[in-house]
Each structure stands twice: as structure tokens, then as C-alpha cells.
Motif scaffolding. Sequence first.
Motif, mmCIF file in Angstrom:
data_model
loop_
_atom_site.group_PDB
_atom_site.id
_atom_site.type_symbol
_atom_site.label_atom_id
_atom_site.label_comp_id
_atom_site.label_asym_id
_atom_site.label_seq_id
_atom_site.Cartn_x
_atom_site.Cartn_y
_atom_site.Cartn_z
ATOM 1 N N THR A 190 -46.170 15.334 12.497
ATOM 2 C CA THR A 190 -45.157 14.797 11.597
ATOM 3 C C THR A 190 -44.566 16.164 10.909
ATOM 4 N N THR A 244 -40.704 17.567 10.940
ATOM 5 C CA THR A 244 -39.766 17.726 9.974
ATOM 6 C C THR A 244 -39.605 19.279 9.507
ATOM 7 N N SER A 274 -44.944 5.934 13.743
ATOM 8 C CA SER A 274 -43.499 6.114 14.743
ATOM 9 C C SER A 274 -43.771 6.052 16.109
ATOM 10 N N THR A 328 -34.406 5.108 0.797
ATOM 11 C CA THR A 328 -34.401 6.321 1.466
ATOM 12 C C THR A 328 -35.146 6.303 2.528
ATOM 13 N N GLY A 329 -36.109 5.075 2.644
ATOM 14 C CA GLY A 329 -37.295 5.287 3.540
ATOM 15 C C GLY A 329 -36.722 5.331 5.135
ATOM 16 N N GLN A 384 -36.491 9.362 6.781
ATOM 17 C CA GLN A 384 -37.809 9.974 7.183
ATOM 18 C C GLN A 384 -38.003 9.654 8.833
ATOM 19 N N PRO A 434 -35.917 12.368 10.979
ATOM 20 C CA PRO A 434 -37.104 13.332 10.402
ATOM 21 C C PRO A 434 -36.854 14.668 10.302
ATOM 22 N N GLY A 437 -33.984 14.539 6.932
ATOM 23 C CA GLY A 437 -34.508 13.992 5.912
ATOM 24 C C GLY A 437 -33.416 13.161 5.162
#
Length: 397
Positions: free
Chosen positions: A147, A151, A280, A350-351, A354, A358, A361
Motif C-alpha cells: 500500500t 501511495t 484491493s 473521500t474513501g 484512497q 491511490p 489521494g
Amino acid sequence: MTLEQMQANLSLNKIPNCFFEIYEKIKYTYQERANLILSASFIENNLLKHHILTQYQELIQTAAEKIKNNPSLCLLLCLVEEYVKMGGNTCSDEYTEPKGEGIEYDFFHLFPAIPTIKSSIAYLKNRNVPDKVIYDTMREYDTCVQTCCSTLGRPAFDKGRLGWIKILIHNSLIRIGRLKYEIPQKRNTLFIKVYQNKEGMLAVFADGVSVHKDGMILGAPGFEKKEGSFYTECSETNTFIIGHLVKNGLIENKKTTFHKKDWKLILSKDDPVINIHIPSDGKFDQETIEQSFKQAREIFNHCYPDYPYKAFYCASWLMSVSLQTLLKPTSNILNFQKNFTLFPYPAYGTGVFQFVFPKQGIPDDYNTLPEDTSLQRAVKETYLQGNYINEFSGFFI
């Protein structure tokens, strides 16, 4: 070294109040403890032995050596280790991460978790959780680094990952096939009461929440105006059940009355539930999802008989009713929603970023978002139009 010196050396704006109490317990032993956690043999016995983060071992060993040579990071490591044991969350406002650049800062928050790995595995084994499920569950550490790769653009294990993985540290998370399941440490705060009649039909009433006139929880993005809003309270008399029903995921702006004798309360606030998290990775077709649900029921009934859950519960942007007009009817996401009875959630809107974006943001300018997939294009257009994909909740019994 004092706490004040550590704070200054690491540019920590603030530290949790409990650090002062923890410091008094470890101030004479923290360096020895840090040296143990950071030793090559300890890392190998807790990571390599259990096939965890095998592809990042060289990076982790390098980070350990650098932390070992930094007394301030050694002290903070032991403080955070105890903080997480106590239930502290490194994602909270009371905790700030150390300021610095380099691999020792990228991987710092992994090391407080390493001592818990053996006990996590032992706990699952003692509950007779299948070996494959244990193996998949402990891969959560690999997922955390991956992850960060998405990001940050590089391997890391930041404070957000430690904040997430604490539910695994506290034996509340297992991965079963495609999905992750959490036994929450606290009782649910569902804003609903669910009744069932003899034919198996469900009636979902909103309970104890302020609602926008259009049926969303008041305060969700796009639903902030109080004009026309109403408060829901599901009540019972000797004869009737009275309240605002949830229909098609939204709360009705009218009261409905049911005869109490025909309905039985089966789910309400504080009832034990199992939370579902959606990683994911992996296939998302209905067959794969159903396999996970089936195995989850078997495992929780057999391995966790002391947790008499009432329902499976999920809160996610993937549950948003907005997606029903953005995606094709045959979409895997919409098929996933059909497993649940949907109802509004105290959303942030806002979820979606992510997972769909990714690397970016939450952007300052939606125009900068990429359009590499049909889902990205649909989400971008939604926000450019001033609309939102609000998170929703869902359950099944």
C-alpha cells in the motif's frame, strides 16, 4: 535520554500523555529492548520464519541497523511498542511521527509490531483457525508495505499502517479468501433497528440519527442543510412498531407503523457484528465473494463460538448507492452490494480516492485526477460536477 531530548531530536510536536508513564517504566531498559527487536536474529525468527515480508528483508535489516544507531529512535520504538499494546492508535491526533528522511524513518513503524507476530499466530492456532487462513492473515504486513508502495512510490511501513494493523495485533482481524473480517473491540454503533417477520422479510428502521430531507444522514457531503431535516427514533408500544423505514438505502421522510405481533427484533445498536473489510487485491466476482462468506460463517461458528454475532456488516464507498447510476448493472461492485441491505452512513465522501486514486489521494483540484480506467473517469466526473460518492453501510444476517 529524557523524553524532552527525544522530542527535540526527532522534531515531535506532541506525544501521547501516556508516554510519560511508559517512560518511567522503560527508561533504564529501553536500549536493551530496542537492540533485541532490531537484531537480525529476532527479525528473521519473527518475519522470515513465518514467510512475512520476505522480499523486503534487506531493506528491513538496513533500517534496523540505522535505528539501532539512533538512541532517540530506539527510545521512541519502545514507547510506541507499549503504546500500541495499551490500545493506542498511531493514526490519532495525539501522536506525531518522527521527522526525518531515510529508510529508518520509512520502516520505523514496522518494528513495534514485530514482537507481536508470534503471539498473533499462536492465538489463531489455539482457536483452530485453518493454516491457510492464518497464512493469508499474516500477509497483511506485506499488504501494508505494498500500500505504501502505491501511495508513496517506495516500500515503507508508515504510522498509518501501524494504526491499521493494530487490529491484527489485538487478535481482531482475519483474512478469509477474498475478504477480511474483524471482530470489533467495541460494540457497534448502528443507527438502525432490524425486524423480521415469519416469512423472513426484513424491516429496517433508522434509530437515533438526524437525517437530511433527502434521506442521507445529516452532515454528509452534499447533505449539510438542516432545512427540512428530521430526527429518527424507532419506538415500540404494546401493539405497534413506529419509525422511519430505510428503503433503497435511504431513510424515508415519513413514519411507518407495523403491528408488533408480526415482527421480531433481530438487530440493533450494541449487538455483536462482524465487520467486513475489502482489500484491493484479487478477483471480485460473485462466486469468489460467496466462497469467502461461506467459509467465514464456518470459521466464526467453529473457531469463535464465544462471539455470538448477529450480522455481518460493511461500511465502504463500494456500498454507495451513487455507484448504481455510474456503473453497469453487471458490475462486480453492484453485485457485491446486492449481498447486503444498504443504509446511510456518517459519510466523508473521500474513501473512494484512497482506492481508485491511490497515488493522488484526495486532490486539491479534481481536474488533475487521471482517467486511466472507466471507474476513474466516472468518479472524476462525479466530483467535477459537484457531487459525491458517499460511503454507505450494509448488513446481512
